[in-house]
Design an enzyme around this catalytic site. Structure first.
Site, PDB file in Angstrom:
ATOM      1  N   GLY B  13       0.823  -1.205   0.000  1.00 36.50           N
ATOM      2  CA  GLY B  13       0.000   0.000   0.000  1.00 36.50           C
ATOM      3  C   GLY B  13       0.857   1.255   0.000  1.00 36.50           C
ATOM      4  O   GLY B  13       1.793   1.350   0.786  1.00 36.50           O
ATOM      5  N   ASN B 114       6.297  -4.746   6.562  1.00 36.93           N
ATOM      6  CA  ASN B 114       6.777  -6.007   7.123  1.00 36.93           C
ATOM      7  C   ASN B 114       7.143  -7.052   6.076  1.00 36.93           C
ATOM      8  O   ASN B 114       8.238  -7.608   6.082  1.00 36.93           O
ATOM      9  CB  ASN B 114       5.689  -6.613   8.023  1.00 36.93           C
ATOM     10  CG  ASN B 114       5.553  -5.859   9.316  1.00 36.93           C
ATOM     11  OD1 ASN B 114       6.524  -5.704  10.045  1.00 36.93           O
ATOM     12  ND2 ASN B 114       4.362  -5.363   9.602  1.00 36.93           N
ATOM     13  N   THR B 142       5.027   2.453   5.837  1.00 39.19           N
ATOM     14  CA  THR B 142       3.684   1.904   6.039  1.00 39.19           C
ATOM     15  C   THR B 142       2.860   2.874   6.841  1.00 39.19           C
ATOM     16  O   THR B 142       3.316   3.425   7.846  1.00 39.19           O
ATOM     17  CB  THR B 142       3.695   0.538   6.748  1.00 39.19           C
ATOM     18  OG1 THR B 142       2.336   0.231   7.118  1.00 39.19           O
ATOM     19  CG2 THR B 142       4.515   0.548   8.035  1.00 39.19           C
ATOM     20  N   ILE B 143       1.646   3.096   6.388  1.00 41.16           N
ATOM     21  CA  ILE B 143       0.745   3.960   7.157  1.00 41.16           C
ATOM     22  C   ILE B 143       0.367   3.316   8.474  1.00 41.16           C
ATOM     23  O   ILE B 143      -0.049   3.998   9.401  1.00 41.16           O
ATOM     24  CB  ILE B 143      -0.539   4.299   6.367  1.00 41.16           C
ATOM     25  CG1 ILE B 143      -1.328   3.041   5.995  1.00 41.16           C
ATOM     26  CG2 ILE B 143      -0.222   5.129   5.143  1.00 41.16           C
ATOM     27  CD1 ILE B 143      -2.775   3.336   5.630  1.00 41.16           C
ATOM     28  N   ASP B 144       0.514   1.995   8.566  1.00 39.60           N
ATOM     29  CA  ASP B 144       0.020   1.286   9.757  1.00 39.60           C
ATOM     30  C   ASP B 144       0.902   1.473  10.989  1.00 39.60           C
ATOM     31  O   ASP B 144       0.481   1.159  12.098  1.00 39.60           O
ATOM     32  CB  ASP B 144      -0.118  -0.207   9.456  1.00 39.60           C
ATOM     33  CG  ASP B 144      -1.248  -0.490   8.491  1.00 39.60           C
ATOM     34  OD1 ASP B 144      -2.252   0.252   8.546  1.00 39.60           O
ATOM     35  OD2 ASP B 144      -1.128  -1.421   7.687  1.00 39.60           O
ATOM     36  N   MET B 190      -8.169   2.911   8.474  1.00 38.37           N
ATOM     37  CA  MET B 190      -7.398   1.708   8.228  1.00 38.37           C
ATOM     38  C   MET B 190      -6.699   1.245   9.513  1.00 38.37           C
ATOM     39  O   MET B 190      -6.617   1.983  10.488  1.00 38.37           O
ATOM     40  CB  MET B 190      -6.418   1.954   7.096  1.00 38.37           C
ATOM     41  CG  MET B 190      -7.116   2.073   5.739  1.00 38.37           C
ATOM     42  SD  MET B 190      -5.981   2.453   4.377  1.00 38.37           S
ATOM     43  CE  MET B 190      -7.005   2.016   2.944  1.00 38.37           C
ATOM     44  N   GLU B 247     -10.567  -0.591  11.001  1.00 37.27           N
ATOM     45  CA  GLU B 247     -11.201  -1.601  10.145  1.00 37.27           C
ATOM     46  C   GLU B 247     -11.047  -3.006  10.706  1.00 37.27           C
ATOM     47  O   GLU B 247     -11.863  -3.875  10.456  1.00 37.27           O
ATOM     48  CB  GLU B 247     -10.594  -1.554   8.738  1.00 37.27           C
ATOM     49  CG  GLU B 247      -9.097  -1.847   8.710  1.00 37.27           C
ATOM     50  CD  GLU B 247      -8.472  -1.841   7.314  1.00 37.27           C
ATOM     51  OE1 GLU B 247      -9.196  -1.914   6.324  1.00 37.27           O
ATOM     52  OE2 GLU B 247      -7.225  -1.747   7.241  1.00 37.27           O
ATOM     53  N   TYR B 297      -8.935   5.014   0.842  1.00 34.08           N
ATOM     54  CA  TYR B 297      -7.682   5.490   0.236  1.00 34.08           C
ATOM     55  C   TYR B 297      -7.444   6.988   0.455  1.00 34.08           C
ATOM     56  O   TYR B 297      -6.306   7.446   0.334  1.00 34.08           O
ATOM     57  CB  TYR B 297      -7.659   5.207  -1.267  1.00 34.08           C
ATOM     58  CG  TYR B 297      -7.578   3.752  -1.622  1.00 34.08           C
ATOM     59  CD1 TYR B 297      -6.828   2.863  -0.854  1.00 34.08           C
ATOM     60  CD2 TYR B 297      -8.219   3.246  -2.742  1.00 34.08           C
ATOM     61  CE1 TYR B 297      -6.739   1.520  -1.186  1.00 34.08           C
ATOM     62  CE2 TYR B 297      -8.138   1.901  -3.092  1.00 34.08           C
ATOM     63  CZ  TYR B 297      -7.398   1.039  -2.302  1.00 34.08           C
ATOM     64  OH  TYR B 297      -7.309  -0.291  -2.640  1.00 34.08           O
ATOM     65  N   LEU B 298      -8.515   7.720   0.732  1.00 33.79           N
ATOM     66  CA  LEU B 298      -8.328   9.167   0.932  1.00 33.79           C
ATOM     67  C   LEU B 298      -7.310   9.432   2.046  1.00 33.79           C
ATOM     68  O   LEU B 298      -6.522  10.374   1.963  1.00 33.79           O
ATOM     69  CB  LEU B 298      -9.659   9.842   1.292  1.00 33.79           C
ATOM     70  CG  LEU B 298     -10.550  10.313   0.142  1.00 33.79           C
ATOM     71  CD1 LEU B 298     -10.773   9.239  -0.898  1.00 33.79           C
ATOM     72  CD2 LEU B 298     -11.890  10.828   0.661  1.00 33.79           C
TER      73      LEU B 298
END
Lengths: 419, 419
Positions: B13, B114, B142-144, B190, B247, B297-298
């Protein structure tokens, strides 16, 4: 000598710049102390008048009020509450006048959309019939851009800028991964009957191969087969398909694609979920991997990406409302008039509330391409100036420096509670 | 004399600042011509290497590359494609080496999360086993924010800033109308297993009565009754309730609240629709009027509201990757290390890929309040510096001036297509 007091109310769905109109109005009134006494704001809009919940805006210093220029939402509270026709509910109108009379209110400024312009018009008629001297001025506000008699509505330019920016950004994301991941992305935007907001997404791209590839307008009938064929074509030709859908799209028989069966206080069907409905169609009928976003309130509160043109116009209609009232105009709304020249210019002129009330302005057919899925150059020429310019709020600690007004101390009531 | 060539690939992503890491890496390589020859980028990430679809980044002038600093998405294309274990799919690893060899590639820079750090680690092991000299460096993205061995991940700070800003803005909207309209607003963000993104929404408010009122973390079990009780309490106490939901939240039996049954290429369940699922619960069990937004996705492409800290760090890890490779480091990833002082400082230090690969970093329990619905001061102290600073892109005609790179002209292939 001070003039009579004024009452200001915010109505219906709020915008990221409605408070800027409040600021313009209050400054316009403060600049004319011979005409205006205190500006009272309704706590939760017109309900604040009916319940005699009035906020004395003179208690707020200029540097507190200044935050209205960059704080989204309705700073004094707004409401979804429509006064019925005078015949059906004369008591409510009489109560309004009673409250106005108790607080020597001679000016009524109503900041809203179609329904509110209608209410302001009716209040002005009834006050006149009752012999109560009341100047009624509407102040336009709606993200839907569907008000008649004005070239565009304050609130729309900012949501347009948000939607075009977000569509462009999501488009870059999806384009970079469509080979192995999401092929169809659907973004749901507001717009019950008029497709102006969805249309604004079209500004993100001037070429067919760039997103958005499809815009779904509520002005046109939704045809599932045609939609899916076009989705397939975009995926085949461009590798992916970005769809921007108005919440209000409907099938030929009038059924909303997203109908939920719930109605709001105005009797309008509460919509939601057109994106999941379309995604389900795409998934079941094409097998393409999809994602969807629902911008919902984010789009109309995104003050951080507001349009400078929109902000300037929101302030201007507030200021003009005070000026019109001072000049003795009655039953009008400051309308935005577009200049004739090649470069965009605008001015403010009064429009009769009766010409505005309850007329909805839809996207002209020649703003939509023949296939029904994109905007034309005429639409671009209309829309582009409205998103022009940036006006970022001040930031503190990484976040916009928004501020709440202290609304707890209301003006002392003079009347018994309404029945 | 020019050094051996480098291969750079974006993976998984994308984020609003992954291209800034690409810029940092390319500049870092260009600054060391004795070490690095041409930097090739994979068209669609690692798939570009397997298919020998290479982009010669030396063809791009500096003022074109500069757009990488403010264009979201993956400029060279990314992919969801995980190389299996070497035992299961040795052919694929050998193909990689074959392509690298054909183009004299001595450096492999893999920009991902990861899974990608795991792949980079495996490639480095196999190259060594095959006697092919290859320097493998991971670049975190990563955004996470769930990567081990780094204090935070480039990409996260910007989505955190977006989510906190959007929650604040929507909160102002709902607060102004809750008396007569929406009482419960749910925003889905997310975060499959780790609740960092949802947690960031908590920065929008330091007081319980201000939104968000509830955050739902995937680290904790979702209990519908407890959730609904707390929603009711918020509506009773504050007039409304703003919920931010990851999510990935799941019931005690492990079922995702939003499970759709679809799996992606990595074998992860494809989630979506936790907001409608929660809204349905709220509607059916409390009767409160609700709305929901799905940022999808925004949130990860919102470059217009990116964090300056995040951007700086994204550039820095790219630059550090080039430096590490030049210094002869192998199998490492530039990690962000937080300074000890009271005010936030950071530096970049190498971390072993084996320490990063396949470890997920979750929200510590002491970052979440006892009731499970808010963040603690420890979480604020950690999160706040990551959203600090603004770095708006340049705007043109009312929209961010993003730009696509011309990716059509690929480097001439030297090998037969892979089987």
């Amino acid at each position: 000598m001070s003039g009579r007091n004024a009452f200001y109310a915010q109505s219906g769905g709020v915008t990221s710049v409605i408070n800027a109109s409040a600021w313009g109005l209050i400054q316009g009134c403060r600049a004319r102390p011979d005409t205006f006494g205190t500006v009272y704001a309704g706590r939760e809009g017109i309900i604040g008048a009916l319940d005699e919940n009035l906020i004395d805006t003179s208690k707020f210093l200029d540097d507190t009020l200044e935050h209205l220029l960059w704080t989204p939402g309705g700073a004094f509270g707004s409401c979804r509450y429509k006064l019925k026709g005078i015949e059906q509910n004369r008591t409510e109108y009489e109560r309004l006048i009673e409250v106005f009379d108790a607080h020597d209110i001679g000016y009524f400024f109503y900041n809203g959309g179609n329904d509110s312009m209608d209410t302001a018009h009716k209040v002005s008629l009834l006050a006149s019939e009752m012999g109560y001297p009341l100047t009624c001025i509407g102040i336009p506000k709606t993200i839907d851009n569907d008000l008649a008699a004005t070239d565009n509505c304050p609130g729309f330019g900012s949501v347009a800028k948000y939607v075009a920016t977000s569509t462009a950004e999501a488009g870059y994301d999806i384009a970079s991964m469509c080979g192995s991941s999401t092929k169809v992305f659907i973004m749901e935007v507001m717009g019950r009957h008029a497709g102006w907001i969805a249309a604004a997404a079209g500004l993100a791209s001037e070429r067919a191969e760039f997103p958005p590839h499809m815009i779904l307008f509520p002005e046109l009938t939704f045809d599932a087969d045609d939609f899916l064929n076009e989705v397939d074509r975009c995926v085949a030709d461009y590798g992916y398909c970005v769809v921007v859908a108005s919440e209000g799209i409907a099938y030929a028989d009038g059924t909303f694609v997203a109908e939920s069966g719930v109605k709001d206080a105005f009797g309008h069907a509460q919509l939601g979920g057109v994106a999941p409905a379309l995604a389900k169609l795409v998934g079941e009928r094409t097998g393409h991997k999809y994602h969807y976003a629902i911008a919902d309130y984010l789009q109309r509160s995104a003050r951080h990406i507001a349009s400078k043109t929109d902000l300037d116009q929101a302030i201007a209609v507030g200021e003009a409302a005070a000026r019109y009232a001072a000049e003795g105009l009655q039953g009008v709304m400051p309308a935005i008039i577009r200049g004739d020249g090649d470069s965009y210019t605008w001015s403010i002129q009064p429009a009769d509330l009766s010409d505005v009330a309850n007329h909805e302005k839809f996207m002209p057919r020649d703003f939509i391409t023949d296939n029904g899925y994109a905007i034309t150059q005429a639409a671009r020429d209309y829309l582009q100036p409205l998103i022009e310019g940036e006006c970022f709020p001040p930031f503190k600690d990484g976040l916009p420096e928004y501020q709440r007004l202290d609304l707890e101390r209301l003006v002392a009531r003079k009347l018994a509670p309404r029945a």
